[in-house]
Scaffold this active site. Structure first.
Site, PDB file in Angstrom:
ATOM      1  N   ARG A  89     -80.729 -72.328  -8.593  1.00  0.00           N
ATOM      2  CA  ARG A  89     -81.134 -72.430  -7.118  1.00  0.00           C
ATOM      3  C   ARG A  89     -80.333 -73.325  -6.279  1.00  0.00           C
ATOM      4  O   ARG A  89     -80.278 -73.220  -5.013  1.00  0.00           O
ATOM      5  CB  ARG A  89     -82.498 -72.796  -7.134  1.00  0.00           C
ATOM      6  CG  ARG A  89     -83.514 -71.830  -7.890  1.00  0.00           C
ATOM      7  CD  ARG A  89     -83.543 -70.399  -7.475  1.00  0.00           C
ATOM      8  NE  ARG A  89     -83.628 -70.189  -6.095  1.00  0.00           N
ATOM      9  CZ  ARG A  89     -85.024 -70.090  -5.476  1.00  0.00           C
ATOM     10  NH1 ARG A  89     -85.891 -70.158  -6.260  1.00  0.00           N
ATOM     11  NH2 ARG A  89     -85.088 -70.051  -4.172  1.00  0.00           N
ATOM     12  N   ARG A  91     -77.885 -73.939  -4.117  1.00  0.00           N
ATOM     13  CA  ARG A  91     -76.857 -73.143  -3.709  1.00  0.00           C
ATOM     14  C   ARG A  91     -75.311 -73.982  -3.180  1.00  0.00           C
ATOM     15  O   ARG A  91     -74.423 -73.278  -3.173  1.00  0.00           O
ATOM     16  CB  ARG A  91     -77.238 -72.377  -2.357  1.00  0.00           C
ATOM     17  CG  ARG A  91     -78.369 -71.590  -2.790  1.00  0.00           C
ATOM     18  CD  ARG A  91     -79.252 -71.235  -1.576  1.00  0.00           C
ATOM     19  NE  ARG A  91     -80.119 -72.417  -1.186  1.00  0.00           N
ATOM     20  CZ  ARG A  91     -80.749 -72.340  -0.166  1.00  0.00           C
ATOM     21  NH1 ARG A  91     -80.735 -71.264   0.602  1.00  0.00           N
ATOM     22  NH2 ARG A  91     -81.427 -73.481   0.171  1.00  0.00           N
ATOM     23  N   GLU A  97     -70.727 -69.074 -15.531  1.00  0.00           N
ATOM     24  CA  GLU A  97     -71.367 -68.781 -16.653  1.00  0.00           C
ATOM     25  C   GLU A  97     -70.846 -67.965 -17.668  1.00  0.00           C
ATOM     26  O   GLU A  97     -70.154 -66.951 -17.460  1.00  0.00           O
ATOM     27  CB  GLU A  97     -72.754 -68.538 -16.381  1.00  0.00           C
ATOM     28  CG  GLU A  97     -73.816 -68.616 -17.503  1.00  0.00           C
ATOM     29  CD  GLU A  97     -75.268 -68.285 -16.946  1.00  0.00           C
ATOM     30  OE1 GLU A  97     -75.441 -68.071 -15.925  1.00  0.00           O
ATOM     31  OE2 GLU A  97     -76.165 -68.393 -17.946  1.00  0.00           O
ATOM     32  N   SER A  99     -70.160 -65.125 -20.160  1.00  0.00           N
ATOM     33  CA  SER A  99     -70.551 -63.644 -19.965  1.00  0.00           C
ATOM     34  C   SER A  99     -71.166 -63.234 -21.267  1.00  0.00           C
ATOM     35  O   SER A  99     -70.594 -62.929 -22.414  1.00  0.00           O
ATOM     36  CB  SER A  99     -69.231 -63.053 -19.638  1.00  0.00           C
ATOM     37  OG  SER A  99     -69.513 -61.484 -19.688  1.00  0.00           O
ATOM     38  N   ARG A 169     -78.375 -56.682 -24.985  1.00  0.00           N
ATOM     39  CA  ARG A 169     -78.883 -58.012 -24.560  1.00  0.00           C
ATOM     40  C   ARG A 169     -80.074 -58.227 -23.555  1.00  0.00           C
ATOM     41  O   ARG A 169     -80.543 -59.023 -23.451  1.00  0.00           O
ATOM     42  CB  ARG A 169     -77.806 -59.013 -24.021  1.00  0.00           C
ATOM     43  CG  ARG A 169     -77.067 -58.408 -22.668  1.00  0.00           C
ATOM     44  CD  ARG A 169     -77.695 -58.931 -21.509  1.00  0.00           C
ATOM     45  NE  ARG A 169     -77.125 -58.287 -20.333  1.00  0.00           N
ATOM     46  CZ  ARG A 169     -76.405 -59.241 -19.416  1.00  0.00           C
ATOM     47  NH1 ARG A 169     -75.940 -60.276 -19.653  1.00  0.00           N
ATOM     48  NH2 ARG A 169     -75.702 -58.686 -18.557  1.00  0.00           N
ATOM     49  N   LEU A 186     -70.489 -85.165  -4.424  1.00  0.00           N
ATOM     50  CA  LEU A 186     -71.540 -86.473  -4.692  1.00  0.00           C
ATOM     51  C   LEU A 186     -72.508 -85.991  -3.961  1.00  0.00           C
ATOM     52  O   LEU A 186     -73.778 -86.252  -4.560  1.00  0.00           O
ATOM     53  CB  LEU A 186     -70.584 -87.639  -4.578  1.00  0.00           C
ATOM     54  CG  LEU A 186     -71.674 -88.813  -4.715  1.00  0.00           C
ATOM     55  CD1 LEU A 186     -72.202 -89.118  -6.244  1.00  0.00           C
ATOM     56  CD2 LEU A 186     -70.730 -90.081  -4.617  1.00  0.00           C
ATOM     57  N   ARG A 196     -84.437 -82.792  -9.157  1.00  0.00           N
ATOM     58  CA  ARG A 196     -84.952 -82.528 -10.541  1.00  0.00           C
ATOM     59  C   ARG A 196     -85.134 -83.644 -11.304  1.00  0.00           C
ATOM     60  O   ARG A 196     -85.551 -83.537 -12.483  1.00  0.00           O
ATOM     61  CB  ARG A 196     -83.581 -81.855 -11.258  1.00  0.00           C
ATOM     62  CG  ARG A 196     -83.363 -80.705 -10.232  1.00  0.00           C
ATOM     63  CD  ARG A 196     -84.508 -79.701 -10.352  1.00  0.00           C
ATOM     64  NE  ARG A 196     -84.391 -78.329  -9.479  1.00  0.00           N
ATOM     65  CZ  ARG A 196     -85.052 -77.490  -9.461  1.00  0.00           C
ATOM     66  NH1 ARG A 196     -86.211 -77.294 -10.050  1.00  0.00           N
ATOM     67  NH2 ARG A 196     -84.764 -76.405  -8.763  1.00  0.00           N
TER      68      ARG A 196
END
Ligand SMILES: Cc1cc2nc3c(=O)[nH]c(=O)nc-3n(C[C@H](O)[C@H](O)[C@H](O)COP(=O)(O)OP(=O)(O)OC[C@H]3O[C@@H](n4cnc5c(N)ncnc54)[C@H](O)[C@@H]3O)c2cc1C
Length: 277
Positions: A89, A91, A97, A99, A169, A186, A196
């Site tokens: 989330r 952005r 990622e 595959s 999958r 940064l 988080r």
């Protein structure tokens, strides 16, 4: 910190330091560039009793944010997909990622530890609260494990039958581990950390944020120190809360000797200015 340094997180995940650009001097260099200067020293020098820590702190404290965008950090993260759902989330990060269309997925799923299994929180509808009985927690973990194994077996057998990865999958769970590279500057890593590391973030995501914090701390110790001082450990107040503080602290018969709570006259004056401005 060496590239490749890996911090294990949860039962099978990790955060790995891939690469970075810049160090604590970068925000100072970027800011001074605008007046044709540069970083000088962290040690005191003429006109700068705190060395360039003074300007670094001034920039952070006054939210001159762009100099903190001059550092970059790339991490590799292995985490359950439900963690990625929250992570991605953000952005202002760039992601790449694993595959699951291209590759056959390994049989790796997150199984919470017994003491992680808790009931719903009474105060935060999104969160976890008190521990459940050991029996109930153990039953939950066993059910999670069995379901993961069943779904994976179905995935594996349909893949072997020749169904394309991208379809075999589709019923796999969000507890399945995936991998990604995540890159941000940064400033935006610190914004990620603010949200988080907070106690209302999901515990599993907080565990990843702690690993990210360890890497940032090692690479930008001074900037991270300022983040702790002015953001992570700081709080803002509503008008009503500030009025209440004024009433308590500035009353003629106040029992709090405000000045004695501050390390210096300047810090006391700064607080007073904020309180009564
Ligand atoms: C405890 C917690 C619970 C959450 N619960 C939910 C939930 O139930 N449902 C849900 O959907 N999300 C939820 N979120 C996600 C949350 O709403 C944010 O999407 C997420 O935290 C990313 O924050 P961000 O937008 O500040 O970060 P980024 O996307 O990294 O953005 C950083 C900053 O850039 C600026 N920015 C980026 N994009 C834009 C834009 N398009 N327009 C204007 N400014 C922009 C903003 O200043 C923003 O703060 C939750 C987050 C937390 C921490």
């Amino acid at each position: 910190m060496n590239k490749g340094h890996t911090i294990n997180v949860l039962d099978k995940g990790y955060v790995q330091y891939i690469d970075s650009m810049g160090d604590d001097t970068y925000p100072v260099r970027a800011a001074r560039m605008s007046t044709s200067g540069s970083f000088v020293s962290w040690e005191p020098y003429e006109g700068h009793p705190r060395g360039d820590q003074g300007i670094l702190e001034y920039l952070y404290k006054n939210q001159h944010n762009t100099p903190f965008e001059m550092g970059d950090l790339i991490l590799e993260v292995k985490a359950p997909i439900f963690v990625f759902r929250q992570w991605q989330r953000h952005r202002t990060q760039s992601f790449n990622e694993f595959s699951a269309r291209y590759s056959f997925m390994p049989d790796e799923h997150y199984v919470p530890a017994l003491d992680r299994v808790k009931g719903s929180s009474a105060s935060n509808k999104q969160g976890s609260g008190e521990p459940l009985t050991e029996g109930l927690s153990a039953d939950f973990i066993e059910a999670v494990r069995n379901e993961q194994a069943d779904v994976y077996q179905t995935y594996e057998s349909w893949s072997q039958t020749g169904v394309a990865n991208e379809l075999s999958r589709i019923n796999t769970p969000v507890s399945r581990y995936s991998k990604m590279w995540a890159k941000a500057n940064l400033r935006n890593w610190l914004a990620f950390e603010t949200l988080r590391l907070a106690p209302d973030a999901q515990w599993e995501v907080q565990e990843y944020a702690k690993a990210v914090a360890d890497i940032i701390k090692a690479l930008w110790p001074r900037c991270y120190g300022l983040f702790e001082k002015y953001t992570l450990e700081a709080r803002s107040f509503t008008k009503a809360e500030r009025d209440a503080m004024c009433q308590l602290l500035l009353a003629p018969d106040s029992v709090v000797h405000l000045k004695t709570l501050f390390s210096s006259e300047a810090a006391y004056k700064e607080f007073m200015a904020k309180l009564v401005a």
